[in-house]
Design a protein around this motif. Structure first.
Motif, mmCIF file in Angstrom:
data_model
loop_
_atom_site.group_PDB
_atom_site.id
_atom_site.type_symbol
_atom_site.label_atom_id
_atom_site.label_comp_id
_atom_site.label_asym_id
_atom_site.label_seq_id
_atom_site.Cartn_x
_atom_site.Cartn_y
_atom_site.Cartn_z
ATOM 1 N N MET A 1 1.984 -61.207 38.017
ATOM 2 C CA MET A 1 2.067 -61.627 36.174
ATOM 3 C C MET A 1 2.498 -59.725 35.434
ATOM 4 N N MET A 2 3.089 -60.970 34.258
ATOM 5 C CA MET A 2 3.587 -59.784 33.723
ATOM 6 C C MET A 2 2.820 -59.403 32.457
ATOM 7 N N ILE A 3 2.483 -57.867 31.826
ATOM 8 C CA ILE A 3 2.098 -57.878 30.997
ATOM 9 C C ILE A 3 2.507 -58.488 29.504
ATOM 10 N N SER A 4 1.174 -59.200 28.951
ATOM 11 C CA SER A 4 1.869 -59.392 27.460
ATOM 12 C C SER A 4 1.871 -58.217 26.271
ATOM 13 N N PRO A 5 3.683 -58.587 25.345
ATOM 14 C CA PRO A 5 3.903 -58.189 24.515
ATOM 15 C C PRO A 5 3.061 -56.815 23.895
ATOM 16 N N GLU A 6 2.423 -57.954 23.500
ATOM 17 C CA GLU A 6 0.979 -57.033 21.766
ATOM 18 C C GLU A 6 0.065 -56.525 23.008
ATOM 19 N N MET A 7 0.146 -56.514 24.247
ATOM 20 C CA MET A 7 -1.091 -55.471 25.723
ATOM 21 C C MET A 7 -0.372 -54.502 25.655
ATOM 22 N N TRP A 8 1.763 -54.853 25.887
ATOM 23 C CA TRP A 8 2.569 -53.713 26.058
ATOM 24 C C TRP A 8 2.403 -52.702 24.848
ATOM 25 N N PHE A 9 2.691 -53.183 23.494
ATOM 26 C CA PHE A 9 2.595 -52.695 22.228
ATOM 27 C C PHE A 9 1.206 -51.744 22.332
ATOM 28 N N THR A 10 0.390 -52.300 22.290
ATOM 29 C CA THR A 10 -1.035 -51.427 22.557
ATOM 30 C C THR A 10 -1.295 -50.084 23.482
ATOM 31 N N LEU A 11 -0.722 -50.600 24.264
ATOM 32 C CA LEU A 11 -0.524 -49.648 25.229
ATOM 33 C C LEU A 11 0.662 -48.049 24.815
ATOM 34 N N PHE A 12 1.461 -48.357 24.637
ATOM 35 C CA PHE A 12 2.640 -47.732 23.260
ATOM 36 C C PHE A 12 1.296 -46.996 22.445
ATOM 37 N N ALA A 13 1.356 -47.168 21.945
ATOM 38 C CA ALA A 13 0.143 -47.049 20.156
ATOM 39 C C ALA A 13 -0.114 -45.982 20.584
ATOM 40 N N LEU A 14 -0.862 -46.388 21.885
ATOM 41 C CA LEU A 14 -2.507 -45.066 22.447
ATOM 42 C C LEU A 14 -1.362 -44.460 23.052
ATOM 43 N N ALA A 15 -0.493 -44.452 23.712
ATOM 44 C CA ALA A 15 0.398 -43.473 24.095
ATOM 45 C C ALA A 15 0.761 -42.838 23.274
ATOM 46 N N ARG A 16 1.286 -42.953 21.908
ATOM 47 C CA ARG A 16 2.251 -42.330 21.412
ATOM 48 C C ARG A 16 0.943 -41.248 21.040
ATOM 49 N N LYS A 17 -0.522 -42.290 20.967
ATOM 50 C CA LYS A 17 -1.636 -40.492 20.072
ATOM 51 C C LYS A 17 -2.659 -40.590 20.986
ATOM 52 N N GLY A 18 -1.525 -39.673 22.344
ATOM 53 C CA GLY A 18 -1.804 -39.028 23.214
ATOM 54 C C GLY A 18 -2.864 -39.210 24.157
ATOM 55 N N ALA A 19 -2.818 -40.873 24.328
ATOM 56 C CA ALA A 19 -4.255 -41.199 25.227
ATOM 57 C C ALA A 19 -2.881 -41.617 26.571
ATOM 58 N N PHE A 20 -1.510 -40.898 26.408
ATOM 59 C CA PHE A 20 -0.820 -41.105 27.777
ATOM 60 C C PHE A 20 -1.606 -40.278 28.605
ATOM 61 N N HIS A 21 -1.543 -38.634 28.161
ATOM 62 C CA HIS A 21 -1.624 -37.288 28.710
ATOM 63 C C HIS A 21 -3.052 -37.358 29.018
ATOM 64 N N ARG A 22 -4.046 -37.810 28.708
ATOM 65 C CA ARG A 22 -5.289 -37.236 27.849
ATOM 66 C C ARG A 22 -6.321 -38.152 27.685
ATOM 67 N N GLY A 23 -7.533 -37.763 27.399
ATOM 68 C CA GLY A 23 -8.664 -39.317 26.734
ATOM 69 C C GLY A 23 -8.297 -38.788 25.678
ATOM 70 N N LYS A 24 -8.183 -39.785 24.225
ATOM 71 C CA LYS A 24 -8.109 -39.917 23.013
ATOM 72 C C LYS A 24 -9.041 -40.088 21.996
ATOM 73 N N VAL A 25 -9.945 -39.472 21.987
ATOM 74 C CA VAL A 25 -10.939 -39.992 20.916
ATOM 75 C C VAL A 25 -10.528 -41.064 19.377
ATOM 76 N N MET A 26 -10.898 -42.525 19.470
ATOM 77 C CA MET A 26 -9.673 -43.221 18.603
ATOM 78 C C MET A 26 -11.131 -44.289 17.924
ATOM 79 N N THR A 27 -10.690 -45.101 16.832
ATOM 80 C CA THR A 27 -11.954 -46.043 17.076
ATOM 81 C C THR A 27 -11.127 -47.286 16.506
ATOM 82 N N THR A 28 -11.628 -48.617 16.549
ATOM 83 C CA THR A 28 -11.034 -49.819 16.692
ATOM 84 C C THR A 28 -10.190 -49.968 15.219
#
Lengths: 230, 230
Positions: A1-28
């Motif tokens: 099953m492929m990832i949906s575009p929205e979900m991918w963009f969510t991951l991308f946004a989180l990664a840009r904010k630092g959640a790729f390498h570490r935990g990132k505190v963020m609000t919805t």
DNA sequence: ATTACTAAGACACGAGTAT
DNA sequence: TATACTCGTGTCTTAGTAA
């Protein structure tokens, strides 16, 4: 099953904010602003990502601590590697022209024949006596034509024969439909409007590639230093 | 106005199929299969991309010839460059620990004071007399702690004073919340369970960063060769 | 403050079909 | 064959609000 575009963009946004390498505190709310959606939607996006194992979430007093999982990172990596191929493997300066085969005026063959030996010397092949006329498709391709024309050409010198003057011919090596090495030839004083290119090749292109009028063709310009002038 | 995820993925799919560098003959059915949507939706996606100037479309007998425009390429490039930063700029071997501020036992201050001069010599700053205790959050971070502990440490040698023996202290330079350079100190014979870290810094971290008990903090381990020991 | 549930409305999807 | 329209259906979004 492929990832949906929205979900991918969510991951991308989180990664840009630092959640790729570490935990990132963020609000919805924050995430919603980044993604251009509401707080509620952002919340659901995160929940979806967590449910599918893309993101690790810890609730904290001032929001959530989000961190991509290996699986989430994998999704980004896949896209990254594909983009890497697109941007680096394929040369940036590749010039590609799209066009349509059109009926020529028939005088091409006459001139090609006259210049035949000179073409053979310059291009490394004896041209089939005839030209393939290609009408440039659109603006993008017209730009490519301009790019080609501003790259170093092969010049076939003019000459005088029987008291008549034959001018220089400018040539650019191209590959037709990624299959046959050919050349665009541009006479000094051409009768064509500038959106029609004349192609010569060692073979009869119409027969060899089954090209009828209206057929789509791709011309890839071969830089001089890569051309084997035999 | 930002590009929608669906549209971006459409561009991405087209680029992967070659429409980045040249016109690519493709049917809406094909594209639909790639994107996991119907022919109709694929058609609409393409139309949307064309309308917004991301893609150049020419209708041909056997489908469409699609080619990204400069604007379309730009959208891919933006993402590519962001991913490049994520994957390459941030070192793969970056060690990050997530934790929560916890109440210490109060004895930290006493020891820090005793070792003060030795810390100053080894770390380049005179520590605030007190330690910040940080409870490691989750398994991911516990792994990071182990990674830190297997990296080369700074050792502050023990000594004997008033007939009492003070053991070696192992230090790791860290950056706290990406803001303040500090150090994790690990006494030879620690009273803490291994998931609590003691942090010292040149300033009172609780005041400086407004950290109360329960506050989330991020520790980024600074490799020894990058640390400025002043 | 947060996150996230519910419900109503908006919008996207795809079947059928025109061109 | 194509692409792409209409339109019924269903999913996604968001406002309000609970926890």
């Amino acid at each position: 099953m492929m990832i949906s575009p929205e979900m991918w963009f969510t991951l991308f946004a989180l990664a840009r904010k630092g959640a790729f390498h570490r935990g990132k505190v963020m609000t919805t709310r924050e995430l919603g602003e980044i993604l251009g959606v509401s707080q509620q939607t952002a919340s659901r996006r995160v929940t979806d990502c967590v449910d599918r194992g893309y993101v690790n979430r810890i609730h904290s007093s001032s929001g959530m601590i989000l961190r991509l999982t290996d699986r989430g990172r994998e999704e980004l990596r896949t896209v990254y590697e594909a983009l890497e191929i697109i941007f680096t493997l394929h040369a940036e300066d590749m010039i590609v022209i799209e066009g349509t085969v059109t009926r020529g005026l028939g005088e091409g063959a006459y001139y090609v024949d006259i210049y035949a030996e000179r073409f053979e010397k310059a291009l490394g092949f004896r041209p089939f006596p005839g030209t393939l006329n290609v009408k440039v498709n659109d603006d993008e391709s017209q730009k490519s034509v301009n790019a080609m024309r501003s790259s170093p050409p092969l010049i076939v010198s003019g000459f005088v024969s029987d008291g008549r003057t034959f001018g220089d011919v400018t040539c650019y090596r191209v590959r037709l439909n990624d299959q046959i090495d050919a050349a665009v030839i541009i006479a000094q004083r051409t009768h064509h409007s500038s959106d029609i290119l004349e192609i010569i090749a060692p073979v009869n292109l119409r027969d060899e590639l089954g090209l009828d009028d209206g057929a789509d063709v791709t011309l890839t310009v071969i830089p001089l230093h890569k051309a084997t002038t035999s």
